[in-house]
Design a protein around this motif. Structure first.
Motif, short mmCIF file in Angstrom:
data_model
loop_
_atom_site.label_atom_id
_atom_site.label_comp_id
_atom_site.label_asym_id
_atom_site.label_seq_id
_atom_site.Cartn_x
_atom_site.Cartn_y
_atom_site.Cartn_z
N MET A 1 2.22 6.94 -1.13
CA MET A 1 3.11 8.21 -1.37
C MET A 1 4.18 7.48 -1.26
SD MET A 1 4.85 10.51 -1.51
CE MET A 1 6.41 12.36 -0.99
N ILE A 2 5.03 7.44 -2.69
CA ILE A 2 6.36 6.37 -2.60
C ILE A 2 7.95 6.99 -2.50
CG2 ILE A 2 7.45 4.96 -4.59
CD1 ILE A 2 4.96 4.60 -6.08
N LEU A 20 3.87 9.81 6.85
CA LEU A 20 2.59 8.91 7.21
C LEU A 20 1.48 10.40 8.54
CD1 LEU A 20 4.24 5.68 8.70
CD2 LEU A 20 2.88 6.12 7.03
N LYS A 21 2.01 11.49 8.17
CA LYS A 21 1.55 12.05 9.66
C LYS A 21 0.74 12.61 8.09
CE LYS A 21 4.45 13.83 13.11
NZ LYS A 21 5.39 14.34 13.73
N GLU A 22 1.17 12.74 6.90
CA GLU A 22 0.16 13.30 5.41
C GLU A 22 -0.49 12.11 4.41
OE1 GLU A 22 1.10 16.32 1.88
OE2 GLU A 22 2.39 15.79 2.92
N PHE A 23 -0.12 10.92 4.44
CA PHE A 23 -0.16 10.19 3.72
C PHE A 23 -1.15 8.87 5.44
CE2 PHE A 23 2.39 12.48 0.91
CZ PHE A 23 1.50 12.93 -0.01
N GLU A 24 -1.25 8.00 4.81
CA GLU A 24 -2.16 6.56 5.18
C GLU A 24 -1.06 5.59 4.62
OE1 GLU A 24 -5.82 4.70 3.76
OE2 GLU A 24 -6.80 6.97 4.26
N GLY A 32 12.08 0.95 -9.29
CA GLY A 32 11.64 1.86 -9.70
C GLY A 32 10.52 1.05 -9.65
N LYS A 33 10.44 -0.16 -8.72
CA LYS A 33 9.24 -1.00 -8.42
C LYS A 33 8.69 -0.85 -6.83
CE LYS A 33 10.01 -4.16 -11.75
NZ LYS A 33 9.69 -5.74 -12.50
N LYS A 34 7.28 -0.66 -6.50
CA LYS A 34 6.65 -0.97 -5.23
C LYS A 34 7.57 -2.33 -4.67
CE LYS A 34 2.53 1.88 -6.31
NZ LYS A 34 1.16 1.80 -5.99
N LYS A 35 8.20 -2.22 -3.67
CA LYS A 35 8.75 -3.45 -2.81
C LYS A 35 7.94 -3.56 -2.33
CE LYS A 35 12.51 -6.85 -2.31
NZ LYS A 35 13.36 -7.49 -3.44
N TYR A 36 8.10 -2.53 -0.44
CA TYR A 36 8.19 -2.75 0.73
C TYR A 36 6.86 -1.48 0.55
CZ TYR A 36 12.39 -5.18 0.58
OH TYR A 36 12.64 -5.70 0.37
N VAL A 37 5.89 -2.18 2.02
CA VAL A 37 4.37 -0.83 2.21
C VAL A 37 4.89 -0.19 3.89
CG1 VAL A 37 2.94 -2.21 2.94
CG2 VAL A 37 2.57 0.23 1.94
N ILE A 38 4.87 0.79 4.64
CA ILE A 38 5.19 1.16 5.81
C ILE A 38 3.92 1.66 5.84
CG2 ILE A 38 6.32 2.42 7.25
CD1 ILE A 38 8.83 2.01 5.85
N LEU A 39 3.38 1.36 6.83
CA LEU A 39 1.64 1.90 7.48
C LEU A 39 2.19 2.08 9.32
CD1 LEU A 39 0.00 -1.73 6.95
CD2 LEU A 39 -0.08 0.81 5.39
N PRO A 40 1.43 3.07 9.74
CA PRO A 40 0.83 2.58 10.87
C PRO A 40 1.11 1.62 11.63
CG PRO A 40 0.21 4.57 10.04
CD PRO A 40 0.79 3.70 8.75
N GLU A 42 -1.05 0.85 13.94
CA GLU A 42 -2.55 0.99 14.82
C GLU A 42 -3.00 0.21 13.32
OE1 GLU A 42 -0.73 3.90 17.01
OE2 GLU A 42 -0.99 4.47 14.53
N GLU A 43 -2.48 1.14 12.28
CA GLU A 43 -3.99 0.29 10.44
C GLU A 43 -3.25 -1.47 10.06
OE1 GLU A 43 -5.29 0.52 7.09
OE2 GLU A 43 -5.64 1.27 8.97
N TYR A 44 -1.70 -1.16 10.81
CA TYR A 44 -0.58 -2.75 10.51
C TYR A 44 -2.18 -3.82 11.68
CZ TYR A 44 1.79 -6.93 11.11
OH TYR A 44 2.57 -7.75 11.46
N GLU A 45 -1.78 -3.78 12.70
CA GLU A 45 -2.98 -4.04 14.03
C GLU A 45 -4.57 -4.55 13.40
OE1 GLU A 45 -2.50 -2.58 17.23
OE2 GLU A 45 -0.63 -3.18 17.84
N ARG A 46 -5.19 -3.09 13.04
CA ARG A 46 -6.25 -3.33 12.09
C ARG A 46 -6.28 -4.32 11.01
NH1 ARG A 46 -9.88 -1.44 8.50
NH2 ARG A 46 -8.33 -0.72 6.99
N LEU A 47 -5.47 -4.21 10.49
CA LEU A 47 -5.62 -5.44 9.67
C LEU A 47 -5.08 -6.80 9.94
CD1 LEU A 47 -3.28 -3.16 6.82
CD2 LEU A 47 -6.30 -3.75 6.56
N LYS A 48 -4.36 -6.86 10.70
CA LYS A 48 -3.87 -8.34 11.35
C LYS A 48 -5.51 -8.98 12.14
CE LYS A 48 -0.90 -10.15 11.24
NZ LYS A 48 -0.82 -11.55 9.98
N GLU A 49 -6.08 -7.62 12.21
CA GLU A 49 -7.84 -7.97 13.02
C GLU A 49 -8.55 -8.71 12.10
OE1 GLU A 49 -10.90 -6.08 16.06
OE2 GLU A 49 -8.74 -5.81 16.43
#
Length: 82
Positions: A1-2, A20-24, A32-40, A42-49
């Motif tokens: 989602m943008i 975030l309840k509907e999208f990852e 008009g350009k994607k610049k940032y991303v927001i993650l739950p 838990e997903e951020y911690e999984r990616l860092k691991e």
């Protein structure tokens, strides 16, 4: 989602929480350009691991291949040009 930065400004962070309840993840676009991303978190911690596990795996491979240098801190800084 943008979501545009202006939408985020108008609707607030609670809007992102609903998305975030509907999208990852939610991308924030600026001009008009994607610049940032927001993650739950838990997903951020999984990616860092995963990132840490990959770094450990690469270091272990370097160690097995003998791809390392033993030197003093002074020698290390000199080699780095610091």
């Amino acid at each position: 989602m943008i979501v545009s930065a202006n939408d985020l400004k108008r609707k607030g962070i609670s809007y992102v929480g609903k998305l975030l309840k509907e999208f990852e993840s939610v991308f924030i676009s600026v001009r008009g350009k994607k610049k940032y991303v927001i993650l739950p978190i838990e997903e951020y911690e999984r990616l860092k691991e995963l990132e840490l596990e990959n770094a450990i795996r690469e270091a272990e491979e370097d160690l097995k291949k003998g791809n390392y240098v033993i030197e003093s801190a002074e020698e290390h800084f000199k080699r780095l040009g610091i």
